[in-house]
Design an enzyme around this catalytic site. Structure first.
Site, PDB file in Angstrom:
ATOM      1  N   GLY A 120     -21.715 -32.504  45.653  1.00  0.00           N
ATOM      2  CA  GLY A 120     -20.669 -33.460  45.016  1.00  0.00           C
ATOM      3  C   GLY A 120     -19.417 -33.723  45.909  1.00  0.00           C
ATOM      4  O   GLY A 120     -19.663 -33.313  46.989  1.00  0.00           O
ATOM      5  N   ARG A 144      -4.907 -37.736  58.652  1.00  0.00           N
ATOM      6  CA  ARG A 144      -5.962 -37.001  58.332  1.00  0.00           C
ATOM      7  C   ARG A 144      -7.387 -37.298  58.830  1.00  0.00           C
ATOM      8  O   ARG A 144      -8.269 -36.637  58.706  1.00  0.00           O
ATOM      9  CB  ARG A 144      -6.046 -36.963  56.657  1.00  0.00           C
ATOM     10  CG  ARG A 144      -4.852 -36.137  56.078  1.00  0.00           C
ATOM     11  CD  ARG A 144      -4.606 -36.334  54.666  1.00  0.00           C
ATOM     12  NE  ARG A 144      -5.811 -35.635  54.196  1.00  0.00           N
ATOM     13  CZ  ARG A 144      -6.038 -35.607  52.735  1.00  0.00           C
ATOM     14  NH1 ARG A 144      -5.321 -36.293  51.928  1.00  0.00           N
ATOM     15  NH2 ARG A 144      -7.220 -34.951  52.198  1.00  0.00           N
ATOM     16  N   GLY A 196      -9.523 -42.290  51.395  1.00  0.00           N
ATOM     17  CA  GLY A 196     -10.534 -41.823  51.050  1.00  0.00           C
ATOM     18  C   GLY A 196     -12.032 -42.761  51.196  1.00  0.00           C
ATOM     19  O   GLY A 196     -12.848 -42.491  50.599  1.00  0.00           O
ATOM     20  N   GLU A 197     -11.897 -43.624  51.907  1.00  0.00           N
ATOM     21  CA  GLU A 197     -12.940 -44.645  52.150  1.00  0.00           C
ATOM     22  C   GLU A 197     -14.176 -44.165  52.444  1.00  0.00           C
ATOM     23  O   GLU A 197     -15.251 -44.723  52.077  1.00  0.00           O
ATOM     24  CB  GLU A 197     -12.343 -45.850  53.011  1.00  0.00           C
ATOM     25  CG  GLU A 197     -13.508 -47.000  53.020  1.00  0.00           C
ATOM     26  CD  GLU A 197     -12.949 -48.133  53.749  1.00  0.00           C
ATOM     27  OE1 GLU A 197     -13.790 -49.218  53.748  1.00  0.00           O
ATOM     28  OE2 GLU A 197     -11.870 -48.370  53.906  1.00  0.00           O
ATOM     29  N   ARG A 198     -14.215 -43.213  53.445  1.00  0.00           N
ATOM     30  CA  ARG A 198     -15.564 -42.375  53.840  1.00  0.00           C
ATOM     31  C   ARG A 198     -16.330 -42.136  52.825  1.00  0.00           C
ATOM     32  O   ARG A 198     -17.378 -42.048  52.424  1.00  0.00           O
ATOM     33  CB  ARG A 198     -15.253 -41.592  54.924  1.00  0.00           C
ATOM     34  CG  ARG A 198     -14.781 -42.028  56.552  1.00  0.00           C
ATOM     35  CD  ARG A 198     -14.722 -40.848  57.373  1.00  0.00           C
ATOM     36  NE  ARG A 198     -15.961 -40.652  57.785  1.00  0.00           N
ATOM     37  CZ  ARG A 198     -16.475 -39.267  57.681  1.00  0.00           C
ATOM     38  NH1 ARG A 198     -15.527 -38.383  56.695  1.00  0.00           N
ATOM     39  NH2 ARG A 198     -17.333 -38.622  57.799  1.00  0.00           N
ATOM     40  N   GLU A 216      -1.544 -41.530  55.396  1.00  0.00           N
ATOM     41  CA  GLU A 216      -2.666 -40.659  55.082  1.00  0.00           C
ATOM     42  C   GLU A 216      -3.694 -40.477  56.159  1.00  0.00           C
ATOM     43  O   GLU A 216      -4.333 -39.822  56.657  1.00  0.00           O
ATOM     44  CB  GLU A 216      -3.372 -41.043  53.637  1.00  0.00           C
ATOM     45  CG  GLU A 216      -4.597 -40.507  53.340  1.00  0.00           C
ATOM     46  CD  GLU A 216      -4.380 -39.053  52.458  1.00  0.00           C
ATOM     47  OE1 GLU A 216      -5.296 -38.533  52.260  1.00  0.00           O
ATOM     48  OE2 GLU A 216      -3.190 -39.057  51.980  1.00  0.00           O
TER      49      GLU A 216
END
Length: 301
Positions: free
Chosen positions: A75, A133, A95-97, A129
């Site tokens: 998940g 990160r 969080g595009e990946r 971000e």
């Protein structure tokens, strides 16, 4: 285990709340906003659009496939962050990946943190971000810094505080944008390092930059080798030092120049260089005068 089930159920409940037109949350002061903003909510992937402010442009397909395989088994461990755009519509902040890999894994929903932010806040959050990160390449980082400066009117000092980087570090990234576009692409594709780029940037001529870049790639030169090439170029650009005159090499021509003028009947110009060499210039008024002077010189031989 019970806690995990409860957390997932809560996410589904909030998701249903967000799909209720009577509970359309547009600001932090709206009803039920406190229940949703900052919470982990299961959102439909189809309702999330990619952030237009995303600085990352390169995504390794093999790495995405590995992440997709992990997501199928475990998940999405870390929720993505989105901002509410319209009713049941969201825009990705970070969080595009994870979002791309979740689509590859066939997921229909994804755990998400919801933020309510304007475009400027969204841009700031997305850029900061990603800089902090993710493994952006040096050019993407430089472009992110430049965009923060241009669109949010941040100085390098303010940006240093915002992203937690030294001002000198930020300045070094920004200087990369002065490189020839071909070299910037070479850095992005990993043909040369940021260290190579920092050495080349000391040359302003883009044609010379490109020439050195091709030498680096073809000969697999190190950063130190590149620095030596750049130094060699600059040394070649320096004007050659004038030859120093030897002590006592100059002399007084005053008396001889006066005697020559008396003999020739014209004022000859005598110039002596610092090394003792010189020339005599004799003017004449006509062809007859020229012949007269020549005959005088021959007569003195």
């Amino acid at each position: 285990m019970a806690k995990a089930v409860k957390k997932q159920a809560l996410g589904r409940g909030l998701s249903a709340l967000l799909k209720d037109p009577e509970n359309d949350i547009k600001s932090i002061t709206d009803k039920n906003a406190d229940k949703v903003v900052g919470s982990i909510v299961e959102l439909d992937i189809a309702s999330i659009e990619i952030n237009p402010f995303q600085p990352r442009t390169n995504f390794n397909e093999d790495a995405l496939q590995e992440l997709a395989t992990s997501i199928k088994e475990l998940g999405v461990i870390q929720p993505i962050t989105v901002r509410k755009d319209d009713f049941n519509k969201y825009q990705l902040i970070s969080g595009e990946r994870r979002l791309r890999a979740s689509k590859m894994a066939g997921l229909k929903t994804i755990p998400s943190y919801i933020r309510i932010a304007n475009d400027q806040d969204s841009l700031t959050m997305a850029l900061v971000e990603n800089i902090q990160r993710h493994d952006l390449d040096p050019i993407e980082i430089a472009l992110s810094y430049q965009r923060l400066m241009d669109e949010i009117q941040l100085t390098q000092e303010q940006m240093s505080d915002r992203v937690g980087k030294k001002r000198s570090t930020i300045a070094n990234y920004l200087r990369l944008l002065k490189l020839d576009p071909v070299i910037q692409t070479g850095i992005r594709d990993g043909f040369i390092s940021m260290g190579h780029g920092r050495a080349i940037i000391n040359i302003e001529d883009h044609d010379v930059q490109a020439d050195i870049y091709h030498k680096i790639v073809s000969k697999n030169l190190s950063v130190r080798d590149t620095e030596a090439l750049v130094k060699q170029y600059h040394d070649g650009q320096k004007p050659k030092a004038a030859v120093k005159a030897k002590a006592g090499s100059t002399f007084d021509t005053g008396k001889q120049q006066s005697a020559l003028a008396t003999y020739l009947g014209v004022k000859a110009d005598v110039k002596v260089a610092a090394n003792g060499k010189g020339k005599i210039t004799i003017p004449f008024k006509s062809e007859a005068d020229f012949t007269r002077i020549i005959n005088l010189i021959k007569g003195s031989e």
